[in-house]
Design an enzyme around this catalytic site. Structure first.
Site, mmCIF file in Angstrom:
data_model
loop_
_atom_site.group_PDB
_atom_site.id
_atom_site.type_symbol
_atom_site.label_atom_id
_atom_site.label_comp_id
_atom_site.label_asym_id
_atom_site.label_seq_id
_atom_site.Cartn_x
_atom_site.Cartn_y
_atom_site.Cartn_z
ATOM 1 N N CYS A 279 0.786 -1.232 0.000
ATOM 2 C CA CYS A 279 0.000 0.000 0.000
ATOM 3 C C CYS A 279 0.822 1.289 0.000
ATOM 4 O O CYS A 279 0.486 2.228 -0.747
ATOM 5 C CB CYS A 279 -1.018 -0.012 1.135
ATOM 6 S SG CYS A 279 -0.456 -0.709 2.691
ATOM 7 N N ARG A 308 7.395 -11.047 5.159
ATOM 8 C CA ARG A 308 7.031 -10.874 6.559
ATOM 9 C C ARG A 308 7.743 -11.932 7.390
ATOM 10 O O ARG A 308 7.767 -13.110 7.014
ATOM 11 C CB ARG A 308 5.512 -10.972 6.746
ATOM 12 C CG ARG A 308 4.759 -9.918 5.958
ATOM 13 C CD ARG A 308 3.261 -10.009 6.150
ATOM 14 N NE ARG A 308 2.571 -9.100 5.259
ATOM 15 C CZ ARG A 308 1.248 -9.030 5.121
ATOM 16 N NH1 ARG A 308 0.481 -9.837 5.846
ATOM 17 N NH2 ARG A 308 0.700 -8.177 4.282
ATOM 18 N N GLN A 326 0.974 -11.029 -2.866
ATOM 19 C CA GLN A 326 -0.368 -10.606 -2.487
ATOM 20 C C GLN A 326 -1.116 -10.120 -3.729
ATOM 21 O O GLN A 326 -0.584 -9.330 -4.508
ATOM 22 C CB GLN A 326 -0.284 -9.485 -1.455
ATOM 23 C CG GLN A 326 -1.543 -9.314 -0.644
ATOM 24 C CD GLN A 326 -1.291 -8.619 0.675
ATOM 25 O OE1 GLN A 326 -0.253 -7.997 0.860
ATOM 26 N NE2 GLN A 326 -2.216 -8.723 1.596
ATOM 27 N N ASP A 328 -3.039 -7.814 -4.588
ATOM 28 C CA ASP A 328 -3.404 -6.565 -3.942
ATOM 29 C C ASP A 328 -4.078 -5.602 -4.912
ATOM 30 O O ASP A 328 -3.793 -5.604 -6.114
ATOM 31 C CB ASP A 328 -2.130 -5.891 -3.418
ATOM 32 C CG ASP A 328 -2.266 -5.438 -1.991
ATOM 33 O OD1 ASP A 328 -3.386 -5.437 -1.476
ATOM 34 O OD2 ASP A 328 -1.236 -5.077 -1.397
ATOM 35 N N HIS A 330 -5.709 -1.298 -4.584
ATOM 36 C CA HIS A 330 -6.141 -0.166 -3.772
ATOM 37 C C HIS A 330 -7.025 0.731 -4.624
ATOM 38 O O HIS A 330 -6.717 0.997 -5.785
ATOM 39 C CB HIS A 330 -4.938 0.601 -3.230
ATOM 40 C CG HIS A 330 -4.129 -0.204 -2.268
ATOM 41 N ND1 HIS A 330 -3.044 -0.945 -2.665
ATOM 42 C CD2 HIS A 330 -4.289 -0.436 -0.938
ATOM 43 C CE1 HIS A 330 -2.545 -1.590 -1.611
ATOM 44 N NE2 HIS A 330 -3.287 -1.294 -0.556
ATOM 45 N N LYS A 410 -14.033 -3.401 7.905
ATOM 46 C CA LYS A 410 -13.704 -4.292 6.799
ATOM 47 C C LYS A 410 -14.744 -5.386 6.640
ATOM 48 O O LYS A 410 -15.538 -5.661 7.543
ATOM 49 C CB LYS A 410 -12.336 -4.933 7.008
ATOM 50 C CG LYS A 410 -12.265 -5.872 8.208
ATOM 51 C CD LYS A 410 -10.930 -6.602 8.283
ATOM 52 C CE LYS A 410 -10.874 -7.538 9.486
ATOM 53 N NZ LYS A 410 -9.679 -8.392 9.482
ATOM 54 N N HIS A 456 -8.359 -0.882 0.756
ATOM 55 C CA HIS A 456 -7.481 -2.026 0.470
ATOM 56 C C HIS A 456 -8.365 -3.191 0.039
ATOM 57 O O HIS A 456 -9.439 -3.398 0.609
ATOM 58 C CB HIS A 456 -6.715 -2.471 1.717
ATOM 59 C CG HIS A 456 -5.855 -1.425 2.332
ATOM 60 N ND1 HIS A 456 -4.498 -1.360 2.134
ATOM 61 C CD2 HIS A 456 -6.153 -0.400 3.171
ATOM 62 C CE1 HIS A 456 -3.993 -0.362 2.833
ATOM 63 N NE2 HIS A 456 -4.978 0.247 3.470
#
Length: 583
Positions: A279, A308, A326, A328, A330, A410, A456
């Site tokens: 992000c 991670r 990921q 991902d 946005h 969320k 997200h």
């Protein structure tokens, strides 16, 4: 009915918690010098952690089981006792882990113990009234594992005994049957058997090595993902794998998430970190120029690899790794666009999950916690937007009051796989934190600079974890459109290798993932080999097929169709792949 179910679950938890104490007593009978740690009830069973003088053997588990059955038959009452801290420490003077637990009990909380005759444990409870309420034929010790005390790698490694317990033997039998099915579908075993991926501890734990067959499936997943994102109004971005400390200080990751980040690396007299999230990089792209309300919404997607630092004991095949990609995206939009964007991203999430064969999907809405950032009215509007989107899709959903992240509410989407297990995959998450931290703005229709809404969104969660879930869902027998090899060409003897090569080249030219088995093995052995690798279609070619320029198809499930004209077979393949049929 819901209340009865809840009471049944509470009853089962008491049974399992009580069984953990019975197991601890049995272990202490065998090993009087053992140090005992904790023994909670968990989903489907219980465990207890011990510091033992030696490693346990399968025979030890058999003996512990017999001792537990004897303890149960003795009809021992579970008695709750409240004592002072000093009394508790005296009672457990020879138990170092219990001493530490006693010290951690808040000063305003009473210290309670449970006694069952020959065994007393530090415990809040609750338990059943007596061991006679436990069924000696409705539990089973499953396995042992290593577990660091309190989950910290710097603490001693303990021996954890896992077990399952039920109220009757039938439920135990059904659960053990399910465990057998889970074992058959274990993605780690299938990954090795089907030559899909591997891990190499010596090169770095928790990092995935994709083999050619696994990479084929992954590419099919990613290509579909990219095509559908472009078709649904997204643009792709690519961002770096590392960023300066400033980026992570500004985003808040160094303040809130540092323990889960890899250590810094120094370059050009500055600290850099491998990215744990995508992000902040997408925000930097947004900040590269000024934006008007007319520019929004932006929908930016990336298959971005992040890193991670998961604890070694938490690593679990593809489901918990240290480096993963990921899926991902946005979304940056105005407040007026929020409802439509949320509705659309939820629809898109459901479409993607259903495209991979998941039909049982539930939603969970997490709302504002006590500690949060962002104006209350924004939280209320965002939460209501999520709720309306869920209800518009007709999804059953639960509400986790106060369970949202500090930076926004969320939706989590959870699927059920082929054997009824629930997996959390998609997440749609508002973020009121990072737009503020990075001073993100757009110029609204009134000429005033305002904060955009930031959403997200991960559809599959991560490619690695999704691959593991998908592998277990299909037990390795991927549908035709995802299979690493969709077709195996099998000539019945070498004199038909020429025609087999023609078929091979024709299918390759049509974009079919195909290979030729022209080995010296007998035809039946070739078929068995292809079935073992779970290839959907096997084309058996002999004299009749060569003369008619046809193929005979043996399917993975054992069915067969003979004498299909080659061009008709190619058309059929394209149709089945395009409509995502299993075979």
């Amino acid at each position: 009915m819901a209340k009865n179910k809840e009471n049944a679950n509470e009853r089962l938890d008491r049974v399992r918690h009580s069984m953990s104490h019975v197991m601890a007593e049995a272990v202490l009978q065998m090993f009087p010098s053992a140090q005992i740690a904790i023994g909670p009830a968990i989903d489907n069973g219980f465990y207890y952690d011990f510091d033992l003088p030696r490693a346990l053997t399968p025979e030890d588990l058999d003996e512990i089981t017999e001792r537990m059955k004897q303890i149960i038959k003795e009809d021992k009452e579970f008695k709750r006792i409240v004592v002072s801290r000093d009394e508790a420490k005296k009672m457990f003077s020879d138990q170092i882990y219990k001493q530490e637990l006693i010290d951690a009990i808040p000063a305003d909380e009473e210290v309670s113990l449970y006694n069952q005759g020959g065994f007393t444990d530090l415990c809040r409870g609750p338990h059943v009234e007596s061991t006679k309420e436990l069924n000696p034929e409705a539990f089973k010790l499953l396995n042992t594992a290593g577990a660091y005390w309190r989950g910290k790698e710097t603490n001693p490694m303990l021996t954890r005994i896992y077990a399952t317990a039920w109220t009757n033997p039938k439920d135990l039998r059904l659960y053990l049957q399910k465990l057998e099915e889970i074992e058959k579908r274990d993605h780690r075993r299938l990954g090795k058997e089907l030559d899909l991926f591997s891990f190499h501890e010596e090169a770095g734990p928790g990092l995935v090595y994709w083999h050619p067959r696994g990479a084929r499936i992954r590419m099919a997943i990613e290509n579909f993902w990219k095509d559908q994102h472009y078709a649904n109004g997204y643009e792709m971005v690519y961002t770096p794998h590392v960023g300066k400390a400033w980026l992570w200080e500004t985003s808040g990751h160094l303040g809130f998430y540092k323990e889960s980040m890899y250590s810094s690396m120094e370059m050009d007299k500055a600290d850099y970190y491998a990215k744990p999230m995508n992000c902040p990089f997408h925000i930097m792209i947004y900040r590269n120029s000024k934006h008007s309300y007319r520019d929004l919404p932006f929908r930016w997607a990336e298959l971005g690899t992040v890193y991670r630092y998961e604890k070694a004991g938490a690593l679990h095949g593809l489901l918990r790794v240290r480096g993963f990609t990921q899926d991902d995206a946005h979304i940056f939009c105005t407040p007026e666009q929020m409802d439509a964007e949320i509705r659309e991203v939820l629809r898109f999430s459901l479409f993607m999950l259903r495209s991979f064969g998941f039909e049982e999907i539930g939603a969970y809405l997490s709302t504002r916690p006590e500690k949060s950032v962002g104006e209350p009215q924004r939280w209320d509007a965002a939460t209501e937007s999520l709720r309306k989107a869920i209800e518009a899709e007709g999804l059953e959903y639960g509400v986790d009051e106060g369970g949202g992240a500090f930076y926004g509410p969320k939706i989590d989407l959870k699927i059920k796989d082929a054997i009824g297990r629930e997996w959390q995959l998609s997440t749609i998450q508002f973020d009121f934190n990072e737009p503020e931290r990075f001073n993100m703005t757009f110029v609204d229709s009134d000429g005033v600079e305002k904060r955009p809404y930031m959403i997200h969104r991960a559809l599959l969660g991560s490619i690695e974890r999704f691959f593991g879930v998908l592998l277990e869902h299909y037990a390795g027998a991927f549908p035709l459109w995802l299979a690493p090899e969709q077709v195996c060409v099998i000539p019945v003897s070498e004199i038909f290798n020429g025609y087999a090569n023609e078929v091979l080249q024709e299918l390759k030219s049509q974009g079919i993932r195909v290979y030729l088995d022209d080995s010296d093995d007998r035809m039946n052995a070739k078929i068995r080999n292809a079935q073992k690798m779970k290839v959907p279609h096997m084309l058996v070619l002999g004299e009749r097929e060569q003369e008619a320029r046809a193929v005979s198809v043996r399917y993975r499930d054992g069915k067969q169709e003979n004498g299909i004209e080659l061009s008709a077979y190619v058309s059929m393949l394209h149709e089945r792949i395009g409509t995502k049929q299993s075979l």
